[in-house]
Design a protein around this motif. Structure first.
Motif, PDB file in Angstrom:
ATOM      1  N   THR A  82       0.820  -1.209   0.000  1.00  0.00           N
ATOM      2  CA  THR A  82       0.000   0.000   0.000  1.00  0.00           C
ATOM      3  C   THR A  82       0.854   1.259   0.000  1.00  0.00           C
ATOM      4  O   THR A  82       0.618   2.190  -0.767  1.00  0.00           O
ATOM      5  CB  THR A  82      -0.929   0.012   1.221  1.00  0.00           C
ATOM      6  N   LEU A  83       1.860   1.281   0.866  1.00  0.00           N
ATOM      7  CA  LEU A  83       2.685   2.471   1.031  1.00  0.00           C
ATOM      8  C   LEU A  83       3.413   2.812  -0.267  1.00  0.00           C
ATOM      9  O   LEU A  83       3.617   3.986  -0.591  1.00  0.00           O
ATOM     10  CB  LEU A  83       3.702   2.238   2.152  1.00  0.00           C
ATOM     11  N   THR A  84       3.815   1.768  -1.017  1.00  0.00           N
ATOM     12  CA  THR A  84       4.519   2.020  -2.278  1.00  0.00           C
ATOM     13  C   THR A  84       3.532   2.263  -3.421  1.00  0.00           C
ATOM     14  O   THR A  84       3.943   2.396  -4.566  1.00  0.00           O
ATOM     15  CB  THR A  84       5.400   0.823  -2.648  1.00  0.00           C
ATOM     16  N   THR A  85       2.242   2.318  -3.107  1.00  0.00           N
ATOM     17  CA  THR A  85       1.163   2.562  -4.070  1.00  0.00           C
ATOM     18  C   THR A  85       1.081   1.478  -5.149  1.00  0.00           C
ATOM     19  O   THR A  85       0.540   1.724  -6.217  1.00  0.00           O
ATOM     20  CB  THR A  85       1.268   3.946  -4.765  1.00  0.00           C
ATOM     21  N   GLY A 135      -0.472  -1.690  -4.585  1.00  0.00           N
ATOM     22  CA  GLY A 135      -1.889  -2.019  -4.418  1.00  0.00           C
ATOM     23  C   GLY A 135      -2.399  -3.169  -5.249  1.00  0.00           C
ATOM     24  O   GLY A 135      -3.249  -2.966  -6.113  1.00  0.00           O
ATOM     25  N   ARG A 158     -10.424   0.558   6.905  1.00  0.00           N
ATOM     26  CA  ARG A 158     -10.339   1.420   5.728  1.00  0.00           C
ATOM     27  C   ARG A 158      -9.899   2.825   6.095  1.00  0.00           C
ATOM     28  O   ARG A 158      -9.214   3.494   5.314  1.00  0.00           O
ATOM     29  CB  ARG A 158     -11.693   1.451   5.013  1.00  0.00           C
ATOM     30  N   ALA A 202      -6.228   2.538   6.560  1.00  0.00           N
ATOM     31  CA  ALA A 202      -5.600   2.406   5.242  1.00  0.00           C
ATOM     32  C   ALA A 202      -5.546   3.755   4.533  1.00  0.00           C
ATOM     33  O   ALA A 202      -4.550   4.092   3.887  1.00  0.00           O
ATOM     34  CB  ALA A 202      -6.361   1.392   4.395  1.00  0.00           C
ATOM     35  N   SER A 203      -6.632   4.543   4.651  1.00  0.00           N
ATOM     36  CA  SER A 203      -6.661   5.859   4.017  1.00  0.00           C
ATOM     37  C   SER A 203      -5.542   6.742   4.556  1.00  0.00           C
ATOM     38  O   SER A 203      -4.844   7.423   3.795  1.00  0.00           O
ATOM     39  CB  SER A 203      -8.014   6.542   4.251  1.00  0.00           C
ATOM     40  N   MET A 242      -2.338   5.654   3.110  1.00  0.00           N
ATOM     41  CA  MET A 242      -2.168   6.030   1.705  1.00  0.00           C
ATOM     42  C   MET A 242      -1.800   7.494   1.558  1.00  0.00           C
ATOM     43  O   MET A 242      -0.899   7.838   0.795  1.00  0.00           O
ATOM     44  CB  MET A 242      -3.461   5.752   0.938  1.00  0.00           C
ATOM     45  N   ILE A 243      -2.523   8.363   2.284  1.00  0.00           N
ATOM     46  CA  ILE A 243      -2.200   9.792   2.225  1.00  0.00           C
ATOM     47  C   ILE A 243      -0.762   9.992   2.693  1.00  0.00           C
ATOM     48  O   ILE A 243       0.013  10.766   2.111  1.00  0.00           O
ATOM     49  CB  ILE A 243      -3.180  10.614   3.101  1.00  0.00           C
ATOM     50  N   GLY A 280       1.620   7.738   2.500  1.00  0.00           N
ATOM     51  CA  GLY A 280       2.503   7.210   1.456  1.00  0.00           C
ATOM     52  C   GLY A 280       2.653   8.213   0.330  1.00  0.00           C
ATOM     53  O   GLY A 280       3.729   8.381  -0.232  1.00  0.00           O
ATOM     54  N   TYR A 281       1.537   8.884   0.034  1.00  0.00           N
ATOM     55  CA  TYR A 281       1.504   9.971  -0.927  1.00  0.00           C
ATOM     56  C   TYR A 281       2.553  11.014  -0.604  1.00  0.00           C
ATOM     57  O   TYR A 281       3.308  11.449  -1.475  1.00  0.00           O
ATOM     58  CB  TYR A 281       0.123  10.612  -0.792  1.00  0.00           C
ATOM     59  N   ILE A 292       5.049  10.532   1.574  1.00  0.00           N
ATOM     60  CA  ILE A 292       6.354   9.899   1.770  1.00  0.00           C
ATOM     61  C   ILE A 292       7.049   9.659   0.442  1.00  0.00           C
ATOM     62  O   ILE A 292       8.259   9.804   0.325  1.00  0.00           O
ATOM     63  CB  ILE A 292       6.185   8.579   2.557  1.00  0.00           C
ATOM     64  N   ILE A 293       6.257   9.297  -0.602  1.00  0.00           N
ATOM     65  CA  ILE A 293       6.863   9.054  -1.906  1.00  0.00           C
ATOM     66  C   ILE A 293       7.542  10.312  -2.418  1.00  0.00           C
ATOM     67  O   ILE A 293       8.446  10.257  -3.248  1.00  0.00           O
ATOM     68  CB  ILE A 293       5.812   8.554  -2.922  1.00  0.00           C
TER      69      ILE A 293
END
Lengths: 282, 282, 282, 282
Positions: B202-205, B207, B219, B222-223, B226-227, B229-230, B232-233
């Protein structure tokens, strides 16, 4: 964190064994101190691994005794370590309330709680936070400096990031509601919150596929959202890049103004931008 | 790697055919040397393709003999080549222990091992590493220079990347454990290691969607991930961008204007942009 | 592409209607020329839309006649346009062999081929390439300039991108073979090429999930690949960012050297870096 | 938006209660004004939450009355607020036609429309747009400034982004048609528009997996598209990064040193870094 030398001098005398203990537990400069940190790090890694393994059903069944004993062994060791830290610290309360002190406490609590509330022993992974101690074992100051550059870049970008996040959340709510109206239950968009979850999964380009649009209109909306997400993902990256270019440019320079001791001068600066004093050559 | 000319002069005389062989096998400046490298590259590509094709069930059944023969043919050729390299090299041991020498050896070993241990012939793809020889065939120095800029940028970012990776791993362990507690077996989160795998996916998108949260709380978690990870990337991208801007800037910094001592000239500048004096050659 | 004015003067006289036609078809400066380009663009869009709609089964059944007629109508129009271009162009051969000329031809061929080979009419979407003509309708030079900055940034990064691609392909082959050995048929890794496809899907963070690792070892390998991909995705972004910062810095300046007409000077340049002539003020 | 003080002076006298109301509703400088904005923000958040919760089937069944009442309560409040804004605004028409005024109106309309057209009450989430008012409550000018830097960076990149989008759309159409021909119905590529949807899902690295290639040729095409997408995702990021580096640099460019006319001073510089002369205030 160790009490600075200057403070130690001015305090009253303590039992010598407490001083020795302090050097070992809190010190990073002596060989004993470094060795202690290293052993501790290995034990933290081992204890986290035990918690992870215990959650695997097959291993839990077959090696129940071994894993339970190992976990309680580590809990006991960390409890003793915590007590020793409290005893040897110059300022026990300050340590107990510090960031690292709180994590040290949190690392042992879940095990004891699991005696009262079943199924909570997995919370013991919170001791993974202790892995952040690795920065103490590595060349401390260097890495702390790098972390500070990263944090400074993030903090400098905070207003931009806030603007960005509020915009993202607004998009997620609006698109989530539209997709709920357009797609409906059949494709898995059973409520607006679920649709918002889908919008986040899509916007961040994670894309699980457990919920996916099936109608023509829904797919068109999703396409717009993806192209948008494509562009939006560029914004935080651009922000952080720009800040790092700037923060990094500042950090290479090491020149301190003789007048006001400011230390973030451009590479081509000849005079201090803060007080106008001539700067030493780079 | 070819022994530099100066070293060759000072060594004792060898059989002339070994010198000729050395020029062909290790040389890049003569026509014969370049031709040898080119033929070798094509053969490496062909041999890798054979290994790939042999792993396809339908092709393996229908063209068993052909593919087997081809693979053993390439293995024989590469073995001969390896021996010739050892024979013709000025310093055989140094070559055998060099990066390219070890890869040359690794390229032939799996085939022979597969005689003893069944099912290991796929390991022969390790010879794909020999494709890195492509940089010798292309304009060598130019590409090596570019690779060095990339590597320098990566090395300069190492402390930042370490800080980043330790943070990511800590997040993965904590979130993994939380999701294991929140979601449980029904959604596929069967153990903490599996949850950690999901967190990385998930963190690396990436998925995949083979494991995905189903509960409301899961969820929401997870959201957040994801934000996160967004954001962090953006960090490694920002780091590499900033370093490349700097590394690129650094690579043209070496010329100092004889007139005004300015030292930030573009790579293609022939005159100082500050005073118009002719610049020394790069 | 229109023949420059200077060339026209020197050629022999042609029929006036061919000159008028040329101004309308190839010109961008007159009102008629702009109008022609605009109408053409709308027709290209419409014809692409027809091809798209014709591929939808339900629409194909219900509106077969309408769609077929529309497509042949557009094909006829584009054929006439192509002939007119050939007739009115000063240098028909040069036009026919130019990039835009070849696309104009490719736009009409598939329809005629579909008379001979069934099922190929979808190839008519190749006329979507004609949409690139939009740059002629928009403020031409401005956008061409931007595209040139993008292309220059990409071309300047070519060696870095080559190094990057060769590395990526090598990783994909090696990891693909390893996953094929580790996972096997059960998880969908039925051959090394399929595993390589999975590796590309994972490394680019697309992650369909149709093939996904199930074994512990496979998931660990996949995790390493993902974290790697995380870092690797930073490299091309960093490259392009760094080049754009540099290319962009040059492009804002609009100052032309009176000596050698070079036009990419730094903002702080006082003398041309190419010939040493003093530059005009910004 | 509040009318500036200077304009108010010159207008005719109004009832004092309208002036008081205006200060409270439109003001951001007084304690009452800030308090009003804060309360309003909380109410907007609450009302959006109610709409979200009402879309969840189980909650809708169990708390139908409560949720309906709450929604109508908020609608009534927002209607009253809108009327008060119209009454107290110095220039009601200008307010009604402003961006925030239109959103304020849109926030109440869907509820009334849902009386006439069933199933449209979810549209009430449009009031989420009112969340953008948060920027008024936060330190207004600071954040508006940051948003302006972001917008300026985006606007400056518009030509590059247009070139980029046209290229992306052309790629999507061409690849979509090719995949439709190569894969066909079996893998879910039932029409060119569906294939284009898949191409967008893949190019943006979202990758749901509901449609995925299965043939060898299809997977090779998809791999090329993904590697391409990999490179393409770098372009908008690079554009925004480069623009932000420049925009950030540009935003501190406005001050010229009275001594040496240098004009690239940091935002916090008080003295010229080139000659030490005091700089004018920003």
């Amino acid at each position: 964190m160790p009490v600075p030398v200057s403070e130690r001098r001015t305090e009253v005398a303590r039992a010598p064994w407490r001083d020795a203990l302090e050097v070992i537990i809190f010190g990073v400069d002596t060989r004993a101190g470094r060795m202690f940190d290293l052993v501790l790090l290995v034990m933290i890694l081992a204890s986290v691994t035990v918690v992870l393994l215990e959650s695997v059903p097959s291993l839990r069944r077959e090696h129940a005794m071994l894993l339970r004993s190992a976990e309680w062994g580590f809990t006991a060791l960390f409890t003793v370590e915590y007590v020793l830290r409290l005893v040897s610290a110059r300022r026990p309360v300050r340590y107990a309330l510090s960031f690292l002190g709180l994590i040290d406490l949190l690392a042992v609590i879940p095990a004891y709680v699991s005696l009262l509330v079943a199924g909570t022993q997995s919370l013991a992974v919170i001791r993974a936070l202790r892995l952040l101690r690795v920065f103490r074992v590595l060349k401390l100051t260097h890495y702390v400096g790098e972390a500070r550059v990263l944090l400074r870049a993030l903090r400098a970008s905070r207003p931009k990031i806030t603007v960005f996040l509020v915009t993202v959340i607004t998009i997620v709510v609006i698109i989530g509601a539209l997709m709920y109206l357009v797609e409906g239950d059949a494709s898995g968009f059973t409520s607006i919150p679920v649709s918002m979850y889908w919008a986040i999964v899509t916007l961040t380009t994670v894309g699980y596929g457990d919920i996916a649009p099936r109608t023509v209109l829904g797919r068109m909306l999703a396409s717009v959202l993806m192209i948008l997400g494509y562009g939006i993902i560029a914004v935080p990256t651009g922000i952080v890049s720009a800040e790092l270019v700037r923060a990094g440019a500042g950090s290479v320079l090491h020149r301190v103004c003789p007048g006001c001791h400011a230390d973030t001068h451009d590479g081509d600066a000849r005079y201090c931008k803060g007080c106008g004093t001539a700067l030493p050559d780079a």
